[in-house]
Write a protein that holds these residues in place. Structure first.
Motif, short mmCIF file in Angstrom:
data_model
loop_
_atom_site.label_atom_id
_atom_site.label_comp_id
_atom_site.label_asym_id
_atom_site.label_seq_id
_atom_site.Cartn_x
_atom_site.Cartn_y
_atom_site.Cartn_z
N ALA A 246 0.83 -1.20 0.00
CA ALA A 246 0.00 0.00 0.00
C ALA A 246 0.86 1.26 0.00
O ALA A 246 0.57 2.23 -0.71
CB ALA A 246 -0.93 -0.01 1.21
N ILE A 247 1.94 1.24 0.78
CA ILE A 247 2.85 2.39 0.81
C ILE A 247 3.49 2.58 -0.56
O ILE A 247 3.61 3.71 -1.07
CB ILE A 247 3.92 2.20 1.90
N GLY B 218 -3.96 -0.41 -8.56
CA GLY B 218 -5.18 -0.55 -7.77
C GLY B 218 -6.20 -1.44 -8.46
O GLY B 218 -6.89 -2.22 -7.81
N LEU C 275 -3.41 6.13 4.37
CA LEU C 275 -2.33 6.86 3.69
C LEU C 275 -2.87 8.14 3.05
O LEU C 275 -2.18 9.17 3.03
CB LEU C 275 -1.68 5.95 2.64
N ARG C 276 -4.08 8.08 2.51
CA ARG C 276 -4.66 9.27 1.89
C ARG C 276 -4.96 10.35 2.94
O ARG C 276 -4.88 11.54 2.65
CB ARG C 276 -5.93 8.90 1.14
N MET D 155 -4.80 1.78 2.49
CA MET D 155 -4.79 2.90 1.56
C MET D 155 -5.55 4.13 2.06
O MET D 155 -5.05 5.27 1.93
CB MET D 155 -5.33 2.47 0.20
N GLN E 5 1.33 14.46 4.27
CA GLN E 5 2.64 14.13 3.70
C GLN E 5 3.74 15.08 4.19
O GLN E 5 4.92 14.73 4.17
CB GLN E 5 2.55 14.17 2.18
N ARG F 219 -0.67 4.21 -10.17
CA ARG F 219 -1.43 3.89 -8.96
C ARG F 219 -2.80 3.33 -9.31
O ARG F 219 -3.27 2.36 -8.71
CB ARG F 219 -1.57 5.14 -8.09
N GLN F 220 -3.45 3.94 -10.30
CA GLN F 220 -4.76 3.45 -10.72
C GLN F 220 -4.66 2.05 -11.33
O GLN F 220 -5.52 1.20 -11.09
CB GLN F 220 -5.38 4.43 -11.70
N TYR G 170 0.87 3.87 -3.06
CA TYR G 170 0.50 5.26 -2.80
C TYR G 170 1.54 6.25 -3.34
O TYR G 170 1.20 7.37 -3.73
CB TYR G 170 0.32 5.47 -1.30
N ASN G 171 2.79 5.84 -3.37
CA ASN G 171 3.86 6.73 -3.83
C ASN G 171 4.11 6.64 -5.33
O ASN G 171 5.05 7.27 -5.82
CB ASN G 171 5.15 6.42 -3.07
#
Length: 264
Positions: free
Chosen positions: A84-85, A99, A153-154, A150, A158, A95-96, A88-89
């Motif tokens: 997930a980390i 996912g 993280l959102r 996830m 940051q 990312r899409q 996310y980066n």
């Protein structure tokens, strides 16, 4: 009128969902071997379950189920959190894409996953047993952990991570002291979800368990039902599992609500 109809529909739906569980819980307090035959209140089935009066194969199935669930949930939580980390980066398109790939095992029917893993293990010549079941459970549990982590993280700021790097922290130190505390609730939720999914799974397990005599609770219940009936001690066991999961979920939800209130 629509308000009352909506409430009635909701209660009817809850009744249909929980009535079978409630029936099992009620008839776990009677000695009758047949479900639905009430012979008076008794805790003999609970005594038999804990005093070793049940079949040895059921005890082995319970221990195998718990061992597989703990190992699979722990490993999938670690893998899913790291994944997930990493996801996310990534850039937005990557990312899409990742996912979308991560959601395929979740949407894919369990029987397809089980057959695919069975063919994979056979093609590599891996003998099926405890190890293959654990690997299979890690495979289908990890995507759920990713989905649990996830959102955390959102929600994370940051700037805190970048500030830690600017103040001299190494990436690993920032990960351990900044990111992990922020995503810990998601990791806990992912672990619980993976644990319950592993205990509940049958379709994937039956294809990867092999013929070495290994049994889990789901495969034991399936084999027991094919014999024409269910072991009476399964009723108190099901009741204990349901109550334990319910209490655990209540504790986790209250803890999450308390954390959210403290942040506000």
């Amino acid at each position: 009128m629509m308000k009352y109809l909506g409430k009635a529909y909701l209660w009817l739906l809850l009744l249909l969902l929980y009535a079978p569980i409630l029936i099992i819980m009620i008839f776990s307090f009677t000695e009758a071997k047949v479900l639905g035959n009430w012979t008076g209140f008794s805790t003999k089935l609970y005594t038999s379950l804990f005093a070793g009066g049940v079949h040895r194969s059921l005890i082995n199935a319970i221990w195998n189920t718990l061992a597989i669930a703990v190992i699979a949930a722990t490993v999938s939580t670690l893998l899913g959190s790291v994944a997930a980390i990493g996801i996310y980066n990534l850039r937005v398109r990557a990312r899409q894409a990742i996912g979308f790939v991560n959601s395929i095992p979740i949407l894919n029917p369990d029987i397809i996953t089980g057959v695919s893993l069975f063919l994979l293990f056979v093609s590599f010549g891996i003998s099926q047993g405890f190890t293959t079941v654990v690997l299979a459970h890690i495979t289908f549990c990890t995507p759920y952990v990713v989905l649990s982590v996830m959102p955390r993280l959102r929600q994370m700021n940051q700037n805190i991570y970048e500030a830690a790097l600017d103040l001299g922290a190494t990436p690993f130190q920032a990960l351990r002291k900044i990111i992990l505390p922020e995503i810990r609730p998601g990791m806990i939720s992912g672990f619980i979800l993976a644990f319950t999914l592993s205990i509940d799974d049958f379709a994937v397990t039956i294809f990867t368990i092999g013929n070495e005599g290994l049994e889990t609770l789901s495969t034991y219940i399936y084999a027991d039902a094919r014999k024409g009936g269910l072991t009476p001690e399964l009723r108190p066991l099901s009741t204990i599992i349901f109550v334990a999961v319910l209490v655990l979920l209540i504790i986790i939800n209250k803890r999450s609500a308390r954390i959210n209130r403290s942040k506000e």
